[in-house]
Design a protein around this motif. Structure first.
Motif, short mmCIF file in Angstrom:
data_model
loop_
_atom_site.label_atom_id
_atom_site.label_comp_id
_atom_site.label_asym_id
_atom_site.label_seq_id
_atom_site.Cartn_x
_atom_site.Cartn_y
_atom_site.Cartn_z
N PRO A 155 -97.47 94.42 -41.27
CA PRO A 155 -97.62 94.42 -43.25
C PRO A 155 -98.12 94.46 -44.41
O PRO A 155 -99.56 94.58 -42.95
CB PRO A 155 -97.65 92.75 -42.85
CG PRO A 155 -98.06 92.89 -41.09
CD PRO A 155 -98.01 94.00 -40.83
N LEU A 156 -98.25 94.52 -45.77
CA LEU A 156 -99.60 94.69 -46.59
C LEU A 156 -100.41 93.01 -46.11
O LEU A 156 -101.59 93.88 -45.92
CB LEU A 156 -98.58 94.54 -47.55
CG LEU A 156 -97.58 95.39 -48.41
CD1 LEU A 156 -97.11 95.70 -49.33
CD2 LEU A 156 -98.20 97.07 -47.45
N PHE A 157 -100.37 92.19 -45.55
CA PHE A 157 -101.05 90.69 -45.40
C PHE A 157 -100.33 89.82 -45.42
O PHE A 157 -99.38 90.23 -44.07
CB PHE A 157 -101.63 90.88 -46.84
CG PHE A 157 -100.19 90.05 -47.59
CD1 PHE A 157 -99.52 88.76 -47.62
CD2 PHE A 157 -99.31 91.05 -48.35
CE1 PHE A 157 -98.90 88.04 -48.29
CE2 PHE A 157 -98.39 90.59 -48.96
CZ PHE A 157 -98.46 89.07 -49.25
N VAL A 158 -101.50 89.62 -44.06
CA VAL A 158 -101.31 88.66 -42.96
C VAL A 158 -101.01 87.10 -43.82
O VAL A 158 -100.38 86.37 -43.68
CB VAL A 158 -102.17 88.50 -42.33
CG1 VAL A 158 -101.83 87.22 -41.01
CG2 VAL A 158 -101.95 89.88 -41.20
N GLU A 159 -102.29 86.82 -43.81
CA GLU A 159 -102.47 85.37 -44.91
C GLU A 159 -102.51 85.49 -46.07
O GLU A 159 -101.54 84.34 -47.17
CB GLU A 159 -103.47 85.04 -44.97
CG GLU A 159 -103.88 84.53 -43.22
CD GLU A 159 -105.11 84.02 -42.81
OE1 GLU A 159 -106.46 84.40 -44.10
OE2 GLU A 159 -105.94 83.76 -41.35
#
Length: 273
Positions: A155-159
Protein backbone atom coordinates in the motif's frame (compact mmCIF):
# COMPACT_ATOMS: atom_id res chain seq x y z
CA UNK A 1 -20.42 -5.14 -17.42
CA UNK A 2 -17.14 -6.78 -16.40
CA UNK A 3 -16.44 -8.63 -13.15
CA UNK A 4 -13.00 -8.91 -11.62
CA UNK A 5 -11.77 -10.64 -8.48
CA UNK A 6 -8.64 -9.54 -6.63
CA UNK A 7 -6.78 -12.25 -4.76
CA UNK A 8 -3.59 -11.67 -2.81
CA UNK A 9 -0.79 -13.11 -0.72
CA UNK A 10 -1.31 -16.78 -1.48
CA UNK A 11 2.30 -17.69 -0.52
CA UNK A 12 2.41 -20.99 -2.40
CA UNK A 13 5.31 -23.37 -2.93
CA UNK A 14 5.77 -27.01 -3.94
CA UNK A 15 8.10 -27.56 -0.98
CA UNK A 16 6.82 -25.31 1.80
CA UNK A 17 3.16 -26.27 1.75
CA UNK A 18 2.12 -24.55 4.96
CA UNK A 19 -0.65 -22.56 3.23
CA UNK A 20 -1.44 -24.91 0.37
CA UNK A 21 -4.69 -26.14 1.96
CA UNK A 22 -6.28 -22.75 1.32
CA UNK A 23 -5.77 -22.85 -2.43
CA UNK A 24 -8.54 -25.40 -3.14
CA UNK A 25 -11.29 -23.51 -1.26
CA UNK A 26 -10.16 -20.28 -2.92
CA UNK A 27 -10.35 -21.83 -6.38
CA UNK A 28 -13.77 -23.30 -5.58
CA UNK A 29 -15.00 -19.86 -4.56
CA UNK A 30 -13.56 -18.35 -7.75
CA UNK A 31 -15.28 -20.99 -9.85
CA UNK A 32 -18.62 -20.20 -8.20
CA UNK A 33 -18.05 -16.45 -8.61
CA UNK A 34 -17.05 -16.84 -12.29
CA UNK A 35 -15.19 -13.54 -12.81
CA UNK A 36 -14.07 -12.34 -16.22
CA UNK A 37 -10.58 -11.66 -14.89
CA UNK A 38 -8.54 -12.43 -11.76
CA UNK A 39 -5.93 -9.95 -10.53
CA UNK A 40 -3.35 -11.27 -8.07
CA UNK A 41 -1.81 -8.45 -6.04
CA UNK A 42 1.41 -10.19 -5.12
CA UNK A 43 3.26 -12.61 -2.91
CA UNK A 44 2.03 -15.30 -5.22
CA UNK A 45 4.92 -17.47 -4.04
CA UNK A 46 6.61 -18.34 -0.78
CA UNK A 47 10.06 -17.57 -2.17
CA UNK A 48 9.92 -17.01 -5.91
CA UNK A 49 12.40 -14.20 -5.41
CA UNK A 50 15.07 -16.90 -5.32
CA UNK A 51 13.44 -20.16 -6.42
CA UNK A 52 12.41 -20.99 -9.96
CA UNK A 53 10.49 -24.03 -8.70
CA UNK A 54 8.18 -21.78 -6.67
CA UNK A 55 7.51 -19.71 -9.78
CA UNK A 56 6.86 -22.76 -11.97
CA UNK A 57 4.52 -24.25 -9.37
CA UNK A 58 2.49 -21.08 -9.07
CA UNK A 59 2.35 -20.54 -12.82
CA UNK A 60 0.71 -23.96 -13.17
CA UNK A 61 -1.78 -23.21 -10.39
CA UNK A 62 -2.77 -19.89 -11.96
CA UNK A 63 -3.15 -21.50 -15.39
CA UNK A 64 -5.44 -24.15 -13.91
CA UNK A 65 -7.95 -21.50 -12.80
CA UNK A 66 -9.34 -21.44 -16.33
CA UNK A 67 -9.83 -17.66 -16.30
CA UNK A 68 -7.46 -14.89 -17.42
CA UNK A 69 -5.08 -13.84 -14.63
CA UNK A 70 -2.95 -10.71 -14.32
CA UNK A 71 -0.43 -10.58 -11.47
CA UNK A 72 1.85 -8.02 -9.91
CA UNK A 73 4.81 -9.03 -7.75
CA UNK A 74 5.24 -8.83 -4.02
CA UNK A 75 8.38 -8.76 -1.94
CA UNK A 76 8.54 -12.56 -1.72
CA UNK A 77 8.28 -12.74 -5.52
CA UNK A 78 10.96 -10.23 -6.60
CA UNK A 79 12.60 -8.90 -3.42
CA UNK A 80 12.42 -5.37 -2.10
CA UNK A 81 14.43 -2.17 -2.32
CA UNK A 82 17.80 -2.32 -0.56
CA UNK A 83 16.98 -5.58 1.24
CA UNK A 84 20.24 -7.05 2.61
CA UNK A 85 19.48 -10.57 1.34
CA UNK A 86 16.83 -10.21 -1.40
CA UNK A 87 17.10 -6.81 -3.11
CA UNK A 88 14.84 -6.27 -6.10
CA UNK A 89 17.11 -6.41 -9.14
CA UNK A 90 17.20 -7.34 -12.81
CA UNK A 91 17.72 -11.05 -12.15
CA UNK A 92 14.73 -11.34 -9.84
CA UNK A 93 12.54 -9.30 -12.18
CA UNK A 94 13.60 -11.52 -15.07
CA UNK A 95 12.59 -14.64 -13.12
CA UNK A 96 9.12 -13.16 -12.50
CA UNK A 97 8.70 -12.12 -16.13
CA UNK A 98 9.79 -15.51 -17.43
CA UNK A 99 7.32 -17.46 -15.33
CA UNK A 100 4.45 -15.14 -14.40
CA UNK A 101 4.48 -12.29 -16.92
CA UNK A 102 4.80 -8.51 -16.93
CA UNK A 103 5.42 -6.93 -13.55
CA UNK A 104 3.50 -3.79 -14.54
CA UNK A 105 0.69 -3.70 -17.06
CA UNK A 106 -2.47 -1.96 -18.27
CA UNK A 107 -5.91 -3.39 -19.02
CA UNK A 108 -8.78 -1.38 -20.53
CA UNK A 109 -12.34 -2.50 -19.92
CA UNK A 110 -15.66 -0.70 -20.06
CA UNK A 111 -14.79 3.01 -19.55
CA UNK A 112 -11.85 2.17 -17.29
CA UNK A 113 -8.10 1.89 -17.51
CA UNK A 114 -6.77 -0.50 -14.86
CA UNK A 115 -3.06 -0.17 -14.16
CA UNK A 116 -0.98 -2.79 -12.36
CA UNK A 117 2.17 -1.43 -10.74
CA UNK A 118 5.27 -3.12 -9.36
CA UNK A 119 5.41 -1.42 -5.97
CA UNK A 120 8.59 -3.28 -5.04
CA UNK A 121 10.49 -0.98 -7.42
CA UNK A 122 9.43 2.20 -5.63
CA UNK A 123 12.39 3.64 -3.77
CA UNK A 124 14.82 1.11 -5.26
CA UNK A 125 16.66 3.58 -7.53
CA UNK A 126 16.88 0.76 -10.07
CA UNK A 127 16.68 1.69 -13.75
CA UNK A 128 13.41 -0.23 -13.91
CA UNK A 129 11.86 2.14 -11.37
CA UNK A 130 12.40 5.10 -13.70
CA UNK A 131 11.15 3.06 -16.67
CA UNK A 132 7.96 2.15 -14.83
CA UNK A 133 7.27 5.75 -13.82
CA UNK A 134 7.75 6.98 -17.40
CA UNK A 135 5.46 4.20 -18.59
CA UNK A 136 2.87 5.18 -15.96
CA UNK A 137 2.89 8.78 -17.19
CA UNK A 138 2.21 7.54 -20.73
CA UNK A 139 -0.63 5.24 -19.67
CA UNK A 140 -2.32 8.10 -17.84
CA UNK A 141 -1.80 10.55 -20.72
CA UNK A 142 -3.20 8.07 -23.24
CA UNK A 143 -6.22 6.98 -21.18
CA UNK A 144 -8.58 8.97 -23.47
CA UNK A 145 -10.93 9.96 -20.70
CA UNK A 146 -11.18 6.52 -19.11
CA UNK A 147 -11.43 6.43 -15.33
CA UNK A 148 -8.33 5.09 -13.59
CA UNK A 149 -7.88 2.33 -11.02
CA UNK A 150 -4.54 1.08 -9.72
CA UNK A 151 -3.48 -2.30 -8.37
CA UNK A 152 -0.23 -2.80 -6.44
CA UNK A 153 1.17 -5.07 -3.74
CA UNK A 154 2.45 -2.75 -1.05
CA UNK A 155 0.00 0.00 0.00
CA UNK A 156 1.02 3.61 -0.51
CA UNK A 157 0.47 4.33 3.19
CA UNK A 158 -0.85 2.63 6.32
CA UNK A 159 -2.05 5.41 8.62
CA UNK A 160 -1.93 8.67 6.64
CA UNK A 161 -0.61 9.91 3.28
CA UNK A 162 1.97 12.12 4.98
CA UNK A 163 3.25 9.48 7.40
CA UNK A 164 6.97 8.87 7.73
CA UNK A 165 8.85 5.81 6.55
CA UNK A 166 6.91 2.73 7.66
CA UNK A 167 9.68 0.42 6.51
CA UNK A 168 8.40 -2.98 5.45
CA UNK A 169 4.72 -2.04 5.48
CA UNK A 170 4.26 0.65 2.82
CA UNK A 171 5.82 2.60 -0.04
CA UNK A 172 8.59 4.96 1.16
CA UNK A 173 7.75 8.67 1.52
CA UNK A 174 9.69 10.02 -1.49
CA UNK A 175 8.14 7.83 -4.21
CA UNK A 176 4.82 7.89 -2.32
CA UNK A 177 4.61 11.68 -2.61
CA UNK A 178 4.99 11.52 -6.39
CA UNK A 179 2.37 8.78 -6.73
CA UNK A 180 -0.10 10.61 -4.49
CA UNK A 181 0.36 13.71 -6.64
CA UNK A 182 -0.53 11.67 -9.73
CA UNK A 183 -3.58 10.26 -7.94
CA UNK A 184 -4.77 13.75 -7.04
CA UNK A 185 -4.10 15.37 -10.40
CA UNK A 186 -5.69 12.58 -12.43
CA UNK A 187 -8.54 11.71 -10.06
CA UNK A 188 -7.60 8.05 -9.68
CA UNK A 189 -10.83 6.40 -8.51
CA UNK A 190 -9.31 3.61 -6.43
CA UNK A 191 -6.03 2.09 -5.34
CA UNK A 192 -6.14 -1.63 -4.47
CA UNK A 193 -3.29 -3.35 -2.66
CA UNK A 194 -2.34 -6.45 -0.68
CA UNK A 195 0.72 -7.17 1.49
CA UNK A 196 -0.75 -6.33 4.91
CA UNK A 197 -2.83 -9.52 5.21
CA UNK A 198 -5.64 -7.27 6.42
CA UNK A 199 -8.94 -6.25 4.85
CA UNK A 200 -9.81 -2.56 4.81
CA UNK A 201 -11.84 -0.20 2.61
CA UNK A 202 -11.81 3.57 3.04
CA UNK A 203 -12.00 6.77 1.00
CA UNK A 204 -9.64 9.71 1.29
CA UNK A 205 -9.70 12.90 -0.81
CA UNK A 206 -12.05 11.26 -3.29
CA UNK A 207 -9.96 8.13 -3.86
CA UNK A 208 -11.01 4.76 -2.49
CA UNK A 209 -8.26 2.65 -0.94
CA UNK A 210 -8.90 -1.10 -0.75
CA UNK A 211 -6.64 -3.47 1.15
CA UNK A 212 -7.28 -6.88 -0.31
CA UNK A 213 -7.09 -9.67 2.26
CA UNK A 214 -4.77 -12.62 1.97
CA UNK A 215 -6.19 -16.03 1.15
CA UNK A 216 -3.13 -17.70 2.66
CA UNK A 217 -2.66 -16.62 6.27
CA UNK A 218 -3.11 -13.85 8.81
CA UNK A 219 -0.53 -12.11 10.99
CA UNK A 220 -0.61 -11.77 14.77
CA UNK A 221 0.10 -8.60 16.76
CA UNK A 222 3.60 -9.64 17.74
CA UNK A 223 4.72 -9.56 14.11
CA UNK A 224 2.50 -6.73 12.87
CA UNK A 225 1.98 -3.41 14.65
CA UNK A 226 -1.58 -2.38 15.36
CA UNK A 227 -3.22 -1.01 12.24
CA UNK A 228 -6.63 -0.53 10.71
CA UNK A 229 -8.58 -3.29 9.04
CA UNK A 230 -9.43 -6.84 10.02
CA UNK A 231 -7.69 -10.21 9.85
CA UNK A 232 -10.16 -11.45 7.27
CA UNK A 233 -9.17 -14.22 4.86
CA UNK A 234 -10.81 -13.78 1.49
CA UNK A 235 -10.85 -11.80 -1.74
CA UNK A 236 -12.30 -8.64 -3.30
CA UNK A 237 -14.86 -8.54 -6.10
CA UNK A 238 -15.25 -5.62 -8.49
CA UNK A 239 -17.85 -4.84 -11.12
CA UNK A 240 -17.29 -2.27 -13.85
CA UNK A 241 -20.30 -0.96 -15.73
CA UNK A 242 -19.61 1.98 -17.99
CA UNK A 243 -17.93 4.57 -15.77
CA UNK A 244 -19.33 3.10 -12.56
CA UNK A 245 -17.74 0.50 -10.33
CA UNK A 246 -18.48 -1.39 -7.15
CA UNK A 247 -16.07 -3.20 -4.87
CA UNK A 248 -16.76 -5.61 -2.02
CA UNK A 249 -14.45 -7.46 0.35
CA UNK A 250 -15.53 -11.07 0.84
CA UNK A 251 -14.66 -13.24 3.79
CA UNK A 252 -14.41 -16.79 2.45
CA UNK A 253 -15.53 -19.01 5.27
CA UNK A 254 -14.02 -22.17 3.76
CA UNK A 255 -10.51 -20.76 4.17
CA UNK A 256 -8.71 -22.08 7.22
CA UNK A 257 -7.38 -19.42 9.59
CA UNK A 258 -3.65 -20.01 9.54
CA UNK A 259 -1.25 -17.78 11.49
CA UNK A 260 2.20 -17.07 10.10
CA UNK A 261 3.33 -16.56 13.70
CA UNK A 262 3.09 -20.32 14.31
CA UNK A 263 5.39 -21.31 11.43
CA UNK A 264 7.42 -18.24 10.50
CA UNK A 265 10.78 -19.80 11.41
CA UNK A 266 9.98 -22.74 9.12
CA UNK A 267 8.64 -20.68 6.21
CA UNK A 268 10.96 -17.69 6.50
CA UNK A 269 13.92 -18.69 8.68
CA UNK A 270 16.13 -15.83 9.83
CA UNK A 271 19.29 -15.38 7.81
CA UNK A 272 22.56 -16.25 9.45
CA UNK A 273 24.44 -13.22 10.67
Amino acid sequence: MQRIVQISDTHLSPNKRHFADNWAPLTAWLAATAPDLVIHTGDVTVDGADLDEDMRHCRALLDALGVPVLSIPGNHDVGEAYHPHQPVNDARLARWREHIGADFWVRDLEDWRLIGLNSMLFGSDEAEEARQLAWLDRQIAEAQGRRLGWFLHRPLFVEAPNEGDMGYWSVPPRPRAHLLDLISRHEVAFVASGHLHRAHDFTLAGTRYIWGPSSGFVVGPELQPGMAGTTTLGAVSYTFDGRDFTAKIHEISALKTLWIDDVIHEVYPPHAA
